[in-house]
Design a protein around this motif. Structure first.
Motif, PDB file in Angstrom:
ATOM      1  N   ALA A   1      -6.276   3.748   2.812  1.00  0.00           N
ATOM      2  CA  ALA A   1      -5.625   4.853   2.107  1.00  0.00           C
ATOM      3  C   ALA A   1      -6.357   6.166   2.364  1.00  0.00           C
ATOM      4  O   ALA A   1      -5.734   7.212   2.575  1.00  0.00           O
TER       5      ALA A   1
ATOM      6  N   THR B   1      -0.149   3.468  -3.109  1.00  0.00           N
ATOM      7  CA  THR B   1      -1.527   3.925  -2.941  1.00  0.00           C
ATOM      8  C   THR B   1      -1.594   5.032  -1.891  1.00  0.00           C
ATOM      9  O   THR B   1      -2.257   6.056  -2.090  1.00  0.00           O
TER      10      THR B   1
ATOM     11  N   GLY C   1       0.774  -1.238   0.000  1.00  0.00           N
ATOM     12  CA  GLY C   1       0.000   0.000   0.000  1.00  0.00           C
ATOM     13  C   GLY C   1       0.800   1.279   0.000  1.00  0.00           C
ATOM     14  O   GLY C   1       0.220   2.357   0.176  1.00  0.00           O
TER      15      GLY C   1
ATOM     16  N   TYR D   1      -8.569  10.966  -6.100  1.00  0.00           N
ATOM     17  CA  TYR D   1      -7.586   9.888  -6.200  1.00  0.00           C
ATOM     18  C   TYR D   1      -7.740   9.134  -7.517  1.00  0.00           C
ATOM     19  O   TYR D   1      -8.858   8.862  -7.971  1.00  0.00           O
TER      20      TYR D   1
ATOM     21  N   ARG E   1      -2.499  -1.559 -10.193  1.00  0.00           N
ATOM     22  CA  ARG E   1      -2.808  -1.739  -8.781  1.00  0.00           C
ATOM     23  C   ARG E   1      -4.315  -1.685  -8.614  1.00  0.00           C
ATOM     24  O   ARG E   1      -4.919  -0.625  -8.631  1.00  0.00           O
TER      25      ARG E   1
ATOM     26  N   MET F   1      -8.392   0.473   0.184  1.00  0.00           N
ATOM     27  CA  MET F   1      -8.581   1.876  -0.172  1.00  0.00           C
ATOM     28  C   MET F   1      -9.204   2.669   0.967  1.00  0.00           C
ATOM     29  O   MET F   1      -9.025   3.890   1.043  1.00  0.00           O
TER      30      MET F   1
ATOM     31  N   THR G   1      -6.178   5.589  -9.593  1.00  0.00           N
ATOM     32  CA  THR G   1      -5.411   4.355  -9.494  1.00  0.00           C
ATOM     33  C   THR G   1      -4.162   4.443 -10.367  1.00  0.00           C
ATOM     34  O   THR G   1      -4.205   4.981 -11.466  1.00  0.00           O
TER      35      THR G   1
END
Length: 450
Positions: free
Chosen positions: A286, A117, A114, A311, A317, A283, A313
């Motif tokens: 995140a 991310t 992560g 955000y 991922r 997520m 991607t």
């Protein structure tokens, strides 16, 4: 990159000036690819497996390089040379010196999964108020980190730098360059075990960063990780997660579609309802990381909401695609047991028959066979209905997947040839493995199914 002349660079790296040119000229950047040279840049000639950067020194001078950092004299060079024993070590020393001239927040990000991310989410949030420089792509190692530092310009008001390691001591070398004002830890998992041995070893290696975070810095820790939640550090601690022990936590998590979910982020009296335009339980973490850092830096609720919503991607991922025939979750950038289990959890919340296409997880240490077998058992117990595997170690995954349809293939090509027979309309298909397994080939083949 400003404030360091060629002459000063020689002193910093402990090198020797050679060739001809203006030693008082200021460096405006540093690159290791001669194609990226701009006027005033330094070009560091790296010796790689296939390419020797020394062969491109004069090309760099032709593009306006102020100097070239080299490991041996070059009589035909058409400009200033800084001759050193190691180009990589010279880059690290220059990056450390340049970082000391900067007076901006620098958020260092690490963890077993992560990191990228988190870097993208935190940058998206902070960018709602600040001019942010972030790590490009996955430039998170001992070459990528100095290149990131050299990209920080006077207009930048904050930097978010990803830091990846695979051995003890690496984090100390990275952190000595980065000097993070704050640190974010995503998760301590079973990764790079060939050198780090076990999760406590991973924890020790990752927390080497804390030595370089100032006393008044903030360390953001995953409250749901048993090692991170107990991390005792001299800096301010902020725990984020799903449990009541978290200072910043998520509640009312709702999956709205394969590529959208929402939750309420709670921090003290603040309750921020956010929409997360991405797939997967990870997520939510995140979003918590982005919100926690945003709160620390004084962002409003609206700024945090907009940042999380913006955000995007990165690469392969957890990239979700509905082809009209099936839903593909392309997550084949990398894999370890923790990230694979997280991906399976997230996939099983999606509609349709649950299909996993998995490949080998690398650097799993002496227990690699058992770790792959554990993934097979996990897939069975969490609702996977069809398991397709490729790779020598993944034979153990198939062998442990009792009670569901499972198949092992000797190659990507063999797996791809059987996809039309095995995949059905309406399936949700997760594709995940370590990057060198090249399962992006399978993802591309899945896109063509009709």
């Amino acid at each position: 990159m400003k404030g360091i002349s060629v002459k000063r660079a020689v002193e910093i790296v402990g090198g020797r000036l050679s060739g001809s040119g203006d030693a008082e000229r200021e460096l405006t950047g540093l690159v290791i690819d001669s194609r990226n040279v701009q006027p005033g840049f330094a070009f560091a000639a790296m010796v790689g497996e296939r390419v020797d950067g020394h062969n491109y020194v004069n090309k760099a001078f032709g593009l306006g390089a102020s100097c070239c950092i080299v490991e041996h004299d070059m009589p035909d060079a058409q400009g200033c040379l800084i001759v050193v024993d190691s180009t990589a070590k010279a880059m690290a020393r220059l990056a450390e010196a340049y970082r000391k001239t900067l007076d901006i927040p620098v958020i260092g990000i690490t963890g077993s999964v992560g990191k990228t991310t988190a870097k993208e989410m935190i940058s998206a949030v902070l960018s709602q108020r600040f001019k942010v420089l972030k790590t490009d792509k996955n430039f998170n190692n001992e070459l990528g980190v100095p290149l990131t530092i050299f990209r920080i310009e006077p207009e930048h008001e904050a930097a978010v730098i990803e830091m990846g390691i695979s051995d003890f001591g690496e984090m100390s070398r990275l952190a000595q360059m980065v000097r993070p004002t704050d640190a974010v830890y995503t998760l301590i998992g079973n990764a790079h075990l060939d050198r780090l041995h076990d999760r406590p070893g991973v924890f020790r290696a990752k927390t080497e960063m804390l030595k370089y975070v100032p006393n008044d810095g903030t360390v953001f820790l995953n409250a749901d990780d048993d090692l991170l939640s107990k991390c005792d550090c001299r800096q301010n601690r902020v725990l984020y997660g799903l449990g009541e022990n978290a200072d910043v936590r998520a509640e009312n998590i709702t999956v709205e579609s394969a590529a959208m979910q929402s939750c309420d982020i709670i921090s003290g009296a603040r309750q921020i309802h956010v929409s997360i335009p991405a797939y997967g339980r990870h997520m939510v973490y995140a979003a918590l990381e982005g919100a926690a850092v945003g709160i620390k830096f004084g962002l409003t609720d609206d700024e945090i909401v907009r940042g999380i919503a913006s955000y995007e991607t990165v690469g392969r991922r957890a990239n979700v695609m509905n082809t009209g025939y099936i839903t593909i979750i392309d997550d084949c950038y990398n894999a370890n047991p923790d990230s694979v289990k997280c991906a399976i959890d997230s996939m099983c919340a999606s509609p349709g028959r649950k299909v996993c296409v998995l490949g080998d997880m690398l650097e799993m240490g002496t227990a690699r066979a058992e770790r792959h077998a554990d993934i097979g058992r996990y897939a069975v117990s969490h609702g996977v209905e069809l398991l397709l595997c490729v790779g020598e170690m993944s034979k153990n995954t198939v062998g442990a997947a009792k009670g569901i349809s499972s198949f092992h293939f000797d190659s990507n090509a063999a797996l791809i040839a059987e996809l039309p027979k095995l995949i059905k309309k309406g399936d949700t298909v997760l594709v995940k493995a370590s990057h060198s397994m090249k399962l992006e080939e399978v993802s591309e083949a899945l896109k063509l199914l009709k």
